[in-house]
Design a protein around this motif. Structure first.
Motif, PDB file in Angstrom:
ATOM      1  N   ILE A 183      10.085 -18.350  -7.320  1.00 42.65           N
ATOM      2  CA  ILE A 183      10.017 -18.166  -5.864  1.00 42.65           C
ATOM      3  C   ILE A 183       8.560 -18.189  -5.424  1.00 42.65           C
ATOM      4  N   LEU A 184       8.198 -19.223  -4.715  1.00 45.25           N
ATOM      5  CA  LEU A 184       6.845 -19.322  -4.181  1.00 45.25           C
ATOM      6  C   LEU A 184       6.680 -18.387  -2.996  1.00 45.25           C
ATOM      7  N   ASN A 185       7.650 -18.411  -2.093  1.00 44.69           N
ATOM      8  CA  ASN A 185       7.602 -17.549  -0.914  1.00 44.69           C
ATOM      9  C   ASN A 185       8.953 -17.591  -0.212  1.00 44.69           C
ATOM     10  N   THR A 186       9.206 -16.586   0.583  1.00 41.00           N
ATOM     11  CA  THR A 186      10.327 -16.600   1.517  1.00 41.00           C
ATOM     12  C   THR A 186       9.764 -16.670   2.933  1.00 41.00           C
ATOM     13  N   ASN A 187       8.851 -15.782   3.260  1.00 43.76           N
ATOM     14  CA  ASN A 187       8.089 -15.917   4.508  1.00 43.76           C
ATOM     15  C   ASN A 187       6.929 -16.861   4.237  1.00 43.76           C
ATOM     16  N   GLY A 188       6.674 -17.776   5.166  1.00 46.21           N
ATOM     17  CA  GLY A 188       5.623 -18.754   4.927  1.00 46.21           C
ATOM     18  C   GLY A 188       4.786 -19.048   6.144  1.00 46.21           C
ATOM     19  N   ILE A 189       4.400 -20.309   6.296  1.00 46.10           N
ATOM     20  CA  ILE A 189       3.432 -20.661   7.328  1.00 46.10           C
ATOM     21  C   ILE A 189       3.979 -20.461   8.738  1.00 46.10           C
ATOM     22  N   PHE A 190       5.285 -20.446   8.899  1.00 45.25           N
ATOM     23  CA  PHE A 190       5.867 -20.160  10.211  1.00 45.25           C
ATOM     24  C   PHE A 190       6.047 -18.665  10.430  1.00 45.25           C
ATOM     25  N   LEU A 191       6.632 -17.975   9.471  1.00 43.80           N
ATOM     26  CA  LEU A 191       7.009 -16.578   9.675  1.00 43.80           C
ATOM     27  C   LEU A 191       5.873 -15.574   9.503  1.00 43.80           C
ATOM     28  N   ILE A 192       4.927 -15.855   8.628  1.00 45.32           N
ATOM     29  CA  ILE A 192       3.867 -14.857   8.394  1.00 45.32           C
ATOM     30  C   ILE A 192       3.109 -14.520   9.679  1.00 45.32           C
ATOM     31  N   PRO A 193       2.632 -15.504  10.442  1.00 47.88           N
ATOM     32  CA  PRO A 193       1.957 -15.140  11.702  1.00 47.88           C
ATOM     33  C   PRO A 193       2.874 -14.352  12.647  1.00 47.88           C
ATOM     34  N   ILE A 194       4.144 -14.713  12.708  1.00 46.07           N
ATOM     35  CA  ILE A 194       5.088 -14.011  13.576  1.00 46.07           C
ATOM     36  C   ILE A 194       5.303 -12.585  13.101  1.00 46.07           C
TER      37      ILE A 194
ATOM     38  N   MET B 283      12.864  -5.696   5.469  1.00 46.67           N
ATOM     39  CA  MET B 283      12.510  -6.433   6.675  1.00 46.67           C
ATOM     40  C   MET B 283      11.190  -5.942   7.242  1.00 46.67           C
ATOM     41  N   PRO B 284      10.466  -6.795   7.991  1.00 47.89           N
ATOM     42  CA  PRO B 284       9.239  -6.343   8.654  1.00 47.89           C
ATOM     43  C   PRO B 284       9.543  -5.264   9.695  1.00 47.89           C
ATOM     44  N   ASP B 285       8.680  -4.285   9.788  1.00 41.85           N
ATOM     45  CA  ASP B 285       8.825  -3.216  10.772  1.00 41.85           C
ATOM     46  C   ASP B 285       8.485  -3.771  12.158  1.00 41.85           C
ATOM     47  N   GLU B 286       9.476  -3.814  13.043  1.00 46.73           N
ATOM     48  CA  GLU B 286       9.269  -4.384  14.376  1.00 46.73           C
ATOM     49  C   GLU B 286       8.303  -3.564  15.229  1.00 46.73           C
ATOM     50  N   LYS B 287       8.097  -2.321  14.865  1.00 44.52           N
ATOM     51  CA  LYS B 287       7.215  -1.454  15.648  1.00 44.52           C
ATOM     52  C   LYS B 287       5.756  -1.545  15.190  1.00 44.52           C
ATOM     53  N   TRP B 288       5.510  -2.330  14.169  1.00 53.30           N
ATOM     54  CA  TRP B 288       4.173  -2.395  13.575  1.00 53.30           C
ATOM     55  C   TRP B 288       3.524  -3.746  13.878  1.00 53.30           C
ATOM     56  N   ARG B 289       2.272  -3.720  14.257  1.00 53.58           N
ATOM     57  CA  ARG B 289       1.511  -4.959  14.437  1.00 53.58           C
ATOM     58  C   ARG B 289       0.399  -4.987  13.395  1.00 53.58           C
TER      59      ARG B 289
ATOM     60  N   ASP C 189       0.849  -1.186   0.000  1.00 52.25           N
ATOM     61  CA  ASP C 189       0.000   0.000   0.000  1.00 52.25           C
ATOM     62  C   ASP C 189       0.889   1.243   0.000  1.00 52.25           C
ATOM     63  N   PRO C 190       0.704   2.160  -0.944  1.00 54.94           N
ATOM     64  CA  PRO C 190       1.589   3.330  -1.024  1.00 54.94           C
ATOM     65  C   PRO C 190       1.507   4.245   0.191  1.00 54.94           C
ATOM     66  N   GLN C 191       0.416   4.191   0.918  1.00 51.61           N
ATOM     67  CA  GLN C 191       0.252   5.050   2.094  1.00 51.61           C
ATOM     68  C   GLN C 191       0.867   4.438   3.349  1.00 51.61           C
ATOM     69  N   THR C 192       0.662   3.138   3.540  1.00 48.57           N
ATOM     70  CA  THR C 192       1.101   2.496   4.787  1.00 48.57           C
ATOM     71  C   THR C 192       2.358   1.633   4.629  1.00 48.57           C
ATOM     72  N   GLY C 193       2.684   1.246   3.390  1.00 48.78           N
ATOM     73  CA  GLY C 193       3.818   0.352   3.175  1.00 48.78           C
ATOM     74  C   GLY C 193       3.531  -1.075   3.578  1.00 48.78           C
ATOM     75  N   THR C 194       2.264  -1.441   3.688  1.00 47.25           N
ATOM     76  CA  THR C 194       1.885  -2.777   4.128  1.00 47.25           C
ATOM     77  C   THR C 194       1.521  -3.674   2.947  1.00 47.25           C
ATOM     78  N   ASP C 195       1.741  -4.988   3.128  1.00 50.91           N
ATOM     79  CA  ASP C 195       1.399  -5.959   2.090  1.00 50.91           C
ATOM     80  C   ASP C 195       0.016  -6.542   2.348  1.00 50.91           C
ATOM     81  N   PHE C 196      -0.335  -7.611   1.646  1.00 46.42           N
ATOM     82  CA  PHE C 196      -1.692  -8.162   1.757  1.00 46.42           C
ATOM     83  C   PHE C 196      -1.947  -8.825   3.109  1.00 46.42           C
ATOM     84  N   CYS C 197      -0.908  -9.045   3.900  1.00 43.73           N
ATOM     85  CA  CYS C 197      -1.081  -9.537   5.271  1.00 43.73           C
ATOM     86  C   CYS C 197      -1.063  -8.394   6.283  1.00 43.73           C
ATOM     87  N   ASN C 198      -1.029  -7.171   5.785  1.00 36.00           N
ATOM     88  CA  ASN C 198      -0.936  -5.968   6.623  1.00 36.00           C
ATOM     89  C   ASN C 198       0.384  -5.909   7.393  1.00 36.00           C
ATOM     90  N   ILE C 199       1.408  -6.551   6.847  1.00 36.15           N
ATOM     91  CA  ILE C 199       2.756  -6.446   7.396  1.00 36.15           C
ATOM     92  C   ILE C 199       3.421  -5.239   6.750  1.00 36.15           C
TER      93      ILE C 199
END
Length: 325
Positions: A107-118, A59-65, A39-49
């Motif tokens: 490339i199917l994914n780098t973050n997956g079923i373990f990392l996406i929830p984290i 890298m994921p923003d550690e300050k963002w949930r 998203d150009p406004q928030t910098g988030t992907d389809f998982c809202n990361i």
């Protein structure tokens, strides 16, 4: 003379190729557009990361949930509608940018079923969810798996890759983040479903995992992983290579924590590090050389990579042909 693709696939199948192939130099890499779209406004992907650029890369923003509680994933995650993506356009673009002499990796994914929830709720809450909310976490894992499996089918229909790259950073420098019991009960069935889907389209499955994977190496091979991309050489990995031989095909080998990776490392030290990587992990084949991808862009790093690739081309071509260096 065989092509880079043919040589690469010999190593990928556990054979001794004519020379040691290079992951960075001998492959065409396809990445679906949706992984890089934010998203150009928030910098988030389809998982809202939310993603940020730093010295380590994107890298994921550690300050963002992305969400406050795990049970909010259903309304938070907006999986792309795979069937509605412009696969013909992406495939044509990939073809136009590819070298037909090189191997094709999707490339199917780098973050997956373990990392996406984290990445969505943070390491503390993400790891605690394994024990505190296992049913909810498994439902989320299942949904991510179904999405990835659908993407694999479109890879097969439009991209026709030789290798499909998947993975998850399930380990740190000291060892895996999860126990064998958690692997077996929660993650194994879903990772296997992804690997099976890759094989169904006629591709090899390459699994990336950082850190000291230890027992996970056995686990990856058990679910059918063809190539393990493990950029953290260590004694445990050397022991596994001795145990499995050509069955354990590795992408990696170069020790990015050795003296050769330090700023100001001499050409001699760097070249010796390449020889050591090949001798330790690929003397009899089944090695795809990779520096780990973190050398940086400084002048020192540029020189280092020139020496690495030069020695890979020199020693990596001689080692399988019994020629003097």
């Amino acid at each position: 003379m065989i092509s880079k693709r043919e040589n690469y696939l010999m190593a990928a199948h556990g054979e001794k190729p004519l020379w040691v192939p290079s992951f960075a130099e001998d492959s065409n890499v396809f990445l679906p557009d949706f992984w890089m779209q934010v998203d150009p406004q928030t910098g988030t992907d389809f998982c809202n990361i939310r993603w940020v650029e730093n010295d380590a890369g994107r890298m994921p923003d550690e300050k963002w949930r992305a969400m406050e509680n795990l049970d909010q994933w259903r309304e938070t995650v907006k999986f792309p509608k795979v069937a509605e993506l412009d696969w013909p356009e992406m495939a044509e673009r990939f073809k136009s940018m590819s070298d037909p002499e090189k191997v094709n990796i999707a490339i199917l994914n780098t973050n997956g079923i373990f990392l996406i929830p984290i990445d969505m709720i943070g390491w503390v809450d993400g790891l605690c969810a394994i024990y505190e909310e296992p049913e909810e976490l498994e439902a989320f894992i299942s949904a991510i798996t179904d999405f990835l499996v659908e993407v694999v089918k479109y890879f097969g229909a439009y991209i026709h890759p030789d290798i499909v790259f998947t993975g998850d950073d399930l380990a740190a420098a000291n060892g895996p983040f999860i126990s064998k019991e958690i692997w077996e009960s929660l993650y194994k069935p879903y990772f296997k479903k992804i690997i099976d889907a890759i094989h169904e389209i006629g591709a090899l499955a390459e699994f990336h995992c950082c850190g000291n994977c230890q027992f996970l190496i056995d686990a990856f091979l058990e679910i059918g992983v063809d190539i393990c991309q493990l950029p953290e050489p260590n004694e445990s990995l050397r022991q596994k290579k001795e145990k499995y031989g050509k069955r354990l095909v590795l992408t990696g080998g170069w020790d990015r924590h050795s003296a050769a990776a330090f700023p100001g490392a001499s050409e001699e030290v760097v070249r010796e590090s390449v020889q050591k990587a090949i001798d330790d992990y690929g003397k009899n084949g089944a090695l795809i050389f990779w520096d780990g991808g973190i050398c940086g862009s400084s002048e020192d790093s540029r020189k280092k990579m020139e020496w690495v690739l030069s020695e890979l081309n020199k020693y990596g071509r001689a080692v399988y042909n019994h020629k003097s260096i």
